[in-house]
Design a protein around this motif. Structure first.
Motif, PDB file in Angstrom:
ATOM      1  N   ILE A   1       0.735  -1.439   0.138  1.00  0.00           N
ATOM      2  CA  ILE A   1      -0.174   0.321   0.079  1.00  0.00           C
ATOM      3  C   ILE A   1       0.614   1.359  -0.006  1.00  0.00           C
ATOM      4  O   ILE A   1       0.660   2.349  -1.117  1.00  0.00           O
ATOM      5  CB  ILE A   1      -1.144   0.105   1.121  1.00  0.00           C
ATOM      6  N   ASP A   2       1.999   1.178   1.028  1.00  0.00           N
ATOM      7  CA  ASP A   2       2.569   2.727   0.835  1.00  0.00           C
ATOM      8  C   ASP A   2       3.039   2.474  -0.426  1.00  0.00           C
ATOM      9  O   ASP A   2       3.584   4.298  -0.772  1.00  0.00           O
ATOM     10  CB  ASP A   2       3.963   2.426   2.468  1.00  0.00           C
ATOM     11  N   GLU A   3       3.406   1.915  -1.308  1.00  0.00           N
ATOM     12  CA  GLU A   3       4.530   2.037  -2.405  1.00  0.00           C
ATOM     13  C   GLU A   3       3.650   2.631  -3.613  1.00  0.00           C
ATOM     14  O   GLU A   3       4.024   2.301  -4.577  1.00  0.00           O
ATOM     15  CB  GLU A   3       5.674   1.137  -2.408  1.00  0.00           C
ATOM     16  N   ALA A   4       2.387   1.251  -3.469  1.00  0.00           N
ATOM     17  CA  ALA A   4       1.868   1.631  -4.756  1.00  0.00           C
ATOM     18  C   ALA A   4       2.024   2.486  -5.579  1.00  0.00           C
ATOM     19  O   ALA A   4       1.757   3.085  -6.712  1.00  0.00           O
ATOM     20  CB  ALA A   4       0.713   0.945  -3.653  1.00  0.00           C
ATOM     21  N   PRO A   5       1.479   4.395  -4.540  1.00  0.00           N
ATOM     22  CA  PRO A   5       1.060   5.436  -5.237  1.00  0.00           C
ATOM     23  C   PRO A   5       2.635   5.780  -6.335  1.00  0.00           C
ATOM     24  O   PRO A   5       2.039   6.290  -7.254  1.00  0.00           O
ATOM     25  CB  PRO A   5       0.760   6.485  -3.655  1.00  0.00           C
ATOM     26  N   ALA A   6       3.565   5.622  -6.175  1.00  0.00           N
ATOM     27  CA  ALA A   6       4.485   5.914  -6.565  1.00  0.00           C
ATOM     28  C   ALA A   6       4.648   5.128  -8.167  1.00  0.00           C
ATOM     29  O   ALA A   6       5.466   5.332  -8.728  1.00  0.00           O
ATOM     30  CB  ALA A   6       5.850   5.364  -6.031  1.00  0.00           C
ATOM     31  N   TRP A   7       3.999   3.842  -7.911  1.00  0.00           N
ATOM     32  CA  TRP A   7       3.806   2.881  -9.499  1.00  0.00           C
ATOM     33  C   TRP A   7       2.540   3.116 -10.374  1.00  0.00           C
ATOM     34  O   TRP A   7       2.528   2.742 -11.125  1.00  0.00           O
ATOM     35  CB  TRP A   7       3.805   1.697  -8.546  1.00  0.00           C
ATOM     36  N   LEU A   8       0.753   3.451  -9.077  1.00  0.00           N
ATOM     37  CA  LEU A   8       0.573   3.800 -10.273  1.00  0.00           C
ATOM     38  C   LEU A   8      -0.078   4.958 -10.681  1.00  0.00           C
ATOM     39  O   LEU A   8       0.474   5.926 -10.705  1.00  0.00           O
ATOM     40  CB  LEU A   8      -1.103   3.662  -9.299  1.00  0.00           C
ATOM     41  N   ARG A   9      -0.648   5.085 -11.493  1.00  0.00           N
ATOM     42  CA  ARG A   9      -1.110   5.824 -12.484  1.00  0.00           C
ATOM     43  C   ARG A   9      -1.735   6.951 -12.173  1.00  0.00           C
ATOM     44  O   ARG A   9      -2.880   5.859 -11.130  1.00  0.00           O
ATOM     45  CB  ARG A   9      -1.727   5.613 -14.380  1.00  0.00           C
ATOM     46  N   PRO A  10      -2.413   8.032 -12.098  1.00  0.00           N
ATOM     47  CA  PRO A  10      -3.816   8.670 -11.191  1.00  0.00           C
ATOM     48  C   PRO A  10      -5.298   8.252 -11.660  1.00  0.00           C
ATOM     49  O   PRO A  10      -5.117   8.085 -13.488  1.00  0.00           O
ATOM     50  CB  PRO A  10      -3.366   9.903 -11.740  1.00  0.00           C
ATOM     51  N   GLY A  11      -5.973   7.303 -11.242  1.00  0.00           N
ATOM     52  CA  GLY A  11      -6.756   6.546 -10.892  1.00  0.00           C
ATOM     53  C   GLY A  11      -6.620   5.509 -11.155  1.00  0.00           C
ATOM     54  O   GLY A  11      -7.465   3.821 -11.649  1.00  0.00           O
ATOM     55  N   GLY A  12      -5.046   4.607 -10.633  1.00  0.00           N
ATOM     56  CA  GLY A  12      -4.740   3.125 -11.048  1.00  0.00           C
ATOM     57  C   GLY A  12      -5.452   2.886  -9.800  1.00  0.00           C
ATOM     58  O   GLY A  12      -6.155   3.216  -8.849  1.00  0.00           O
ATOM     59  N   THR A  13      -5.844   1.627  -9.830  1.00  0.00           N
ATOM     60  CA  THR A  13      -6.542   0.471  -8.783  1.00  0.00           C
ATOM     61  C   THR A  13      -5.264  -0.102  -8.028  1.00  0.00           C
ATOM     62  O   THR A  13      -4.409  -0.877  -9.205  1.00  0.00           O
ATOM     63  CB  THR A  13      -7.556  -0.159  -8.910  1.00  0.00           C
TER      64      THR A  13
END
Length: 279
Positions: free
Chosen positions: A217-229
């Protein structure tokens, strides 16, 4: 009138005596898969000794597919089909409230802690144009995943996101993971099939079972595009906390549940606008 097959009846008796609940069904599967009588005897002996049926057979059924598994590799569970179904729905768009934007010809999916890559297999079967990366830290699982996916996906060995190519940062549409989520103190209460024949690293999630989920969870924002899931399997008891962890990281969470099979997952849509700020 259908008369029982004497061989299968004999096998079922041995399996039932060893504690198998579904002895008749297992006997039919073992008899059908064995190449010869010697192979059959070996398979039955392994099963009566407690080895998971799927590892003995060499495959597990998942999402209508036969997924190759091997001794020492985590056996995919039917409840994890929830992750596959949700990911496929996201990729297809439609009426799903968290659906990905239409018109993306090469959507990107990363499956972390992929094991035998059962989820990835289901995704590539139903979303063949997806660009898929499957990751696991265990070499035996990676070999199994490569066998299952062949050229349908890129299979990488490494620790979660560290294994992914750097160019994927900020561009992944879905990160999906059935990471270990059994609390350490509960490992001893698991069925012997899992406890004795699957690697502890595929089961042990730390004190509350969510050590690996927190990292994902903590590292996901760096890898997901905006709106990604982000999609994570968890227990029903853990779901509220997983939702809180997602919210704190900037996700809009939703708890998913199936009654049959009993399955729970947390789905979170990433939005930079709602992400936490330092301090």
């Amino acid at each position: 009138m259908v008369y029982p097959n004497p061989l299968e009846e004999s096998l079922a008796l041995r399996l039932r005596t060893a504690g198998s609940v579904f002895a008749e069904a297992e006997a039919r599967l073992l008899a059908a898969e064995a190449r010869n009588s010697a192979a059959l005897e070996s398979m039955v002996s392994r099963r009566t000794a407690g080895e998971p049926l799927e590892q003995v057979l060499g495959w597990a059924e998942f999402f209508g597919l036969r997924v190759a598994v091997a001794p020492g590799v985590f056996v995919p569970r039917r409840r994890t089909e929830l992750l596959a179904a949700r990911t496929i729905a996201l990729l297809a768009g439609g009426t799903d409230p968290l659906a990905l934007p239409a018109g993306s010809p090469k959507q990107v999916v990363a499956e972390l802690c992929c094991g035998s890559a059962a989820v990835s297999m289901a995704i590539t079967r139903h979303a063949p144009t997806v660009s898929l990366f499957a990751v696991d830290i265990d070499p035996a699982a990676v070999r199994c995943a490569r066998r299952n996916l062949d050229e349908a996906a890129v299979v990488l060995q490494g620790d979660l996101y560290e294994a992914l190519p750097a160019h994927l940062r900020g561009g992944i549409d879905v990160v999906v993971a059935n990471a270990p989520y059994v609390p350490s103190a509960q490992l001893g209460t698991m069925p012997p099939e899992a406890r004795d024949h699957e690697p502890a690293l595929t089961l042990d999630g730390g004190v509350d079972g969510l050590d690996i989920q927190r990292r994902i969870i903590d590292e996901a924002p760096a890898w997901l595009r905006p709106g990604g899931t982000l999609l994570l399997e968890c227990s029903e008891r853990q779901a509220p906390l997983v939702g809180q962890l997602m919210t704190a990281a900037g996700f809009a969470p939703e708890i998913l549940h199936w009654e049959d099979p009993d399955a729970t997952a947390a789905s979170g849509r990433w939005s930079p606008c709602t992400a936490r700020t330092p301090g």
